[in-house]
Design a protein around this motif. Structure first.
Motif, mmCIF file in Angstrom:
data_model
loop_
_atom_site.group_PDB
_atom_site.id
_atom_site.type_symbol
_atom_site.label_atom_id
_atom_site.label_comp_id
_atom_site.label_asym_id
_atom_site.label_seq_id
_atom_site.Cartn_x
_atom_site.Cartn_y
_atom_site.Cartn_z
ATOM 1 N N UNK A 276 0.590 -1.361 -0.028
ATOM 2 C CA UNK A 276 -0.530 0.332 -0.092
ATOM 3 C C UNK A 276 1.095 0.742 -0.225
ATOM 4 N N UNK A 277 1.795 1.361 0.362
ATOM 5 C CA UNK A 277 2.805 2.510 0.856
ATOM 6 C C UNK A 277 3.985 2.004 -0.440
ATOM 7 N N UNK A 278 3.909 3.352 -1.212
ATOM 8 C CA UNK A 278 4.734 3.692 -2.527
ATOM 9 C C UNK A 278 6.062 3.200 -2.046
ATOM 10 N N UNK A 279 6.978 3.885 -0.646
ATOM 11 C CA UNK A 279 7.742 4.464 -0.401
ATOM 12 C C UNK A 279 8.532 2.576 0.251
ATOM 13 N N UNK A 280 7.680 1.965 0.006
ATOM 14 C CA UNK A 280 8.206 -0.197 0.094
ATOM 15 C C UNK A 280 8.559 -0.691 -0.753
ATOM 16 N N UNK A 281 9.484 -1.273 -0.972
ATOM 17 C CA UNK A 281 9.001 -2.452 -1.801
ATOM 18 C C UNK A 281 7.878 -2.759 -2.412
ATOM 19 N N UNK A 282 7.888 -2.496 -3.837
ATOM 20 C CA UNK A 282 6.286 -3.795 -4.311
ATOM 21 C C UNK A 282 6.555 -5.094 -3.828
ATOM 22 N N UNK A 283 7.616 -5.988 -3.762
ATOM 23 C CA UNK A 283 7.809 -7.710 -3.623
ATOM 24 C C UNK A 283 7.734 -7.564 -2.089
ATOM 25 N N UNK A 284 7.962 -6.854 -1.042
ATOM 26 C CA UNK A 284 7.999 -6.784 0.124
ATOM 27 C C UNK A 284 7.308 -8.138 0.550
ATOM 28 N N UNK A 285 6.149 -7.862 0.317
ATOM 29 C CA UNK A 285 5.653 -9.324 0.776
ATOM 30 C C UNK A 285 5.767 -10.648 0.567
ATOM 31 N N UNK A 286 6.491 -10.355 -0.285
ATOM 32 C CA UNK A 286 7.081 -11.662 -1.597
ATOM 33 C C UNK A 286 8.258 -12.528 -0.553
ATOM 34 N N UNK A 287 8.806 -11.321 -0.634
ATOM 35 C CA UNK A 287 9.993 -11.398 -0.814
ATOM 36 C C UNK A 287 10.665 -12.182 1.101
ATOM 37 N N UNK A 288 9.383 -11.447 1.055
ATOM 38 C CA UNK A 288 10.039 -11.101 3.170
ATOM 39 C C UNK A 288 9.521 -12.162 3.752
ATOM 40 N N UNK A 289 8.264 -13.763 2.942
ATOM 41 C CA UNK A 289 7.851 -14.577 3.468
ATOM 42 C C UNK A 289 7.850 -15.510 2.641
ATOM 43 N N UNK A 290 8.667 -15.747 2.813
ATOM 44 C CA UNK A 290 9.169 -17.408 1.587
ATOM 45 C C UNK A 290 9.487 -18.236 2.294
ATOM 46 N N UNK A 291 9.155 -19.634 2.387
ATOM 47 C CA UNK A 291 8.883 -20.459 3.781
ATOM 48 C C UNK A 291 8.515 -22.004 2.692
ATOM 49 N N UNK A 292 8.840 -22.599 3.912
ATOM 50 C CA UNK A 292 8.171 -24.368 3.071
ATOM 51 C C UNK A 292 6.348 -24.338 3.160
#
Length: 371
Positions: A276-292
Motif C-alpha cells: 500500500x505504501x509506495x515507499x516500500x518495495x513492491x515485492x516486500x510481502x513476497x520476498x519477506x515471506x518465503x517458507x516451505x
C-alpha cells in the motif's frame, strides 16, 4: 537463476511458495488470460472476495448475456449474485483442474466467500457454505469463511461435512491459533462422520499489508525517530510469527494422529500482499515471506512485479522469530496496542467486504433493470 523473468516465479514455487492470483473476472476467464497465467506465470490457485466480484461486475464487458437471461427469468438480485459468482468460480476451477490433478488436490484451488453480512452468524454461514459447495460443484473449490469469533464454530462444522475451507480475515496470532484448533476439531469430526480426510483441503489466510497500514498510521502519529524506524516492519514480523505458530501446531501429537488418518495440513496463506505504501518495495510481502508449504495470493500487479525483479534468496521466515518478536515488543513499548490493532482490522475487514457486497448487489440490480 537465468535471465528469463518467468524463472523468478519458478524459483519462488521451487522454494515452497504456491503462487495464487488474488483476482477473478469473466473477462479473465473468457479471454484465456487465466489459462495463460497458469501456463506461463506458474499460477496454481485463485482467490476471490466481494471486492473482486464487485469490481469485475462494474468493469466487465462479458456478463451481458447472462444478466439478460437472469432478467428474463426474474431472478432476485440475491440469487442472481450467486448465479454470476458461482459461474465464474466454476469456470476458473475447470481451468485449474489440471493443476489440481497434477498436485494430487493440493493446488488448482479457487476460493469463493460466503456472504460477508453473515460474518457474525454461525448457523447461516454454515448453511451458505454448504450451498456454495453444492452450487459450484467442483472438488477444487474452497469456501471462504471469515475468522470471526462466530466464524470459528462454522469453520469446524463445514469441515466436518467434508467441505474444503479457506479461512479468511485472520490478522492476529491468538485468533490464528484458534483457527488451527477449529481446523483440527473439524477434521476430527469429519473422520468420525466417515469422510475421507485426504480429500479435504484448507488454507488459513493471514493478512499482511493491512497490519502495516494500521500500525504505520499510529507510528506516524507518535512521530518519534524510534516510532518512524518501525514503519513497514510489523506486517512481515506478524506473519513470520504466525508461521512459527503453524510449525508448532503441525508438529503436535494431535496433528500427527490426523495425518496418520490421511489429513492434509492447513497451509498458511499470505493475503493482502499488495504493497500500500509506495515507499516500500513492491515485492516486500513476497520476498519477506518465503517458507516451505505456504501460499502467497497476489494481486496481478504484485505478481508481475515479482516476475520482473523479485528475488528468492531461500527461506526468509524460519530463524527470524526472535527478531520478529522484538519488533512487536518494540511496538508495545511505544504504546502501540497489538490487540486493539487486530480488533480494528477485523472489524474494518468485515465492514469493507459488506460494503463491496452491497456494491455488487447494486451493480447487478442496475444491470438487471437495463437487461
Amino acid at each position: 537463476m537465468t535471465e528469463n523473468n518467468t524463472d523468478r516465479l519458478a524459483a519462488l514455487s521451487a522454494a515452497g511458495v504456491a503462487v495464487w492470483l488474488d483476482d477473478l473476472s469473466r473477462d479473465r476467464i473468457t479471454s484465456g488470460n487465466l489459462e495463460k497465467m497458469r501456463d506461463e506465470q506458474h499460477v496454481v490457485g485463485v482467490t476471490t472476495n466481494p471486492s473482486i466480484f464487485a469490481n469485475a461486475l462494474a468493469k466487465g464487458t462479458t456478463y451481458g448475456p447472462q444478466l439478460a437471461d437472469l432478467a428474463r427469468r426474474k431472478l432476485s438480485v440475491e440469487e442472481s449474485s450467486r448465479v454470476l459468482t458461482t459461474w465464474d468460480v466454476r469456470a476458473a476451477a475447470d481451468i485449474l483442474r489440471p493443476v489440481f490433478d497434477a498436485s494430487n488436490g493440493t493446488d488448482g484451488r479457487v476460493s469463493i466467500e460466503v456472504d460477508p453480512r453473515l460474518a457474525h452468524d454461525t448457523e447461516t454461514t454454515v448453511a451458505e457454505a454448504k450451498y456454495l459447495w453444492w452450487a459450484v460443484d467442483r472438488p477444487n473449490v474452497l469456501i471462504k469463511i471469515p475468522a470471526t469469533l462466530e466464524g470459528l464454530p462454522a469453520i469446524t462444522a463445514v469441515l466436518a461435512e467434508g467441505i474444503s475451507v479457506n479461512v479468511t480475515l485472520i490478522f492476529g496470532l491468538e485468533r490464528y491459533k484458534a483457527v488451527m484448533d477449529a481446523f483440527f476439531t473439524g477434521l476430527e469430526q469429519a473422520k468420525a462422520n466417515g469422510h475421507d480426510l485426504s480429500t479435504i483441503e484448507s488454507v488459513a489466510s493471514f493478512f499482511v499489508s493491512r497490519v502495516d497500514t494500521e500500525i504505520d498510521k499510529r507510528l506516524e502519529k507518535l512521530g518519534s525517530p524510534e516510532a518512524l524506524a518501525l514503519r513497514g516492519k510489523a506486517g512481515v514480523a506478524n506473519a513470520r510469527l504466525a508461521y512459527q505458530a503453524y510449525e508448532e501446531a503441525f508438529s503436535s501429537d494431535r496433528w500427527k494422529a490426523l495425518a496418520a488418518a490421511g489429513a492434509r495440513p492447513q497451509r498458511p496463506l499470505w493475503a493482502s500482499t499488495g504493497v500500500k505504501n509506495p515507499d516500500y518495495s513492491d515485492v516486500l510481502y513476497v520476498e519477506g515471506l518465503i517458507a516451505p508449504g505456504v501460499v502467497n495470493t497476489m494481486p496481478e500487479a504484485t505478481l508481475r512485479a515479482f516476475e520482473d525483479h523479485g528475488d528468492t534468496p531461500g527461506d526468509t521466515v524460519t530463524g527470524t522469530y526472535a527478531e520478529s518478536r522484538e519488533v512487536l515488543d518494540a511496538l508495545a513499548g511505544l504504546g502501540v496496542e497489538y490487540d486493539d490493532v487486530i480488533d480494528v482490522l477485523e472489524r474494518e475487514g468485515v465492514e469493507k467486504f459488506e460494503v463491496s457486497w452491497n456494491e455488487l448487489l447494486a451493480t447487478i440490480s442496475a444491470e438487471l433493470d437495463k437487461a
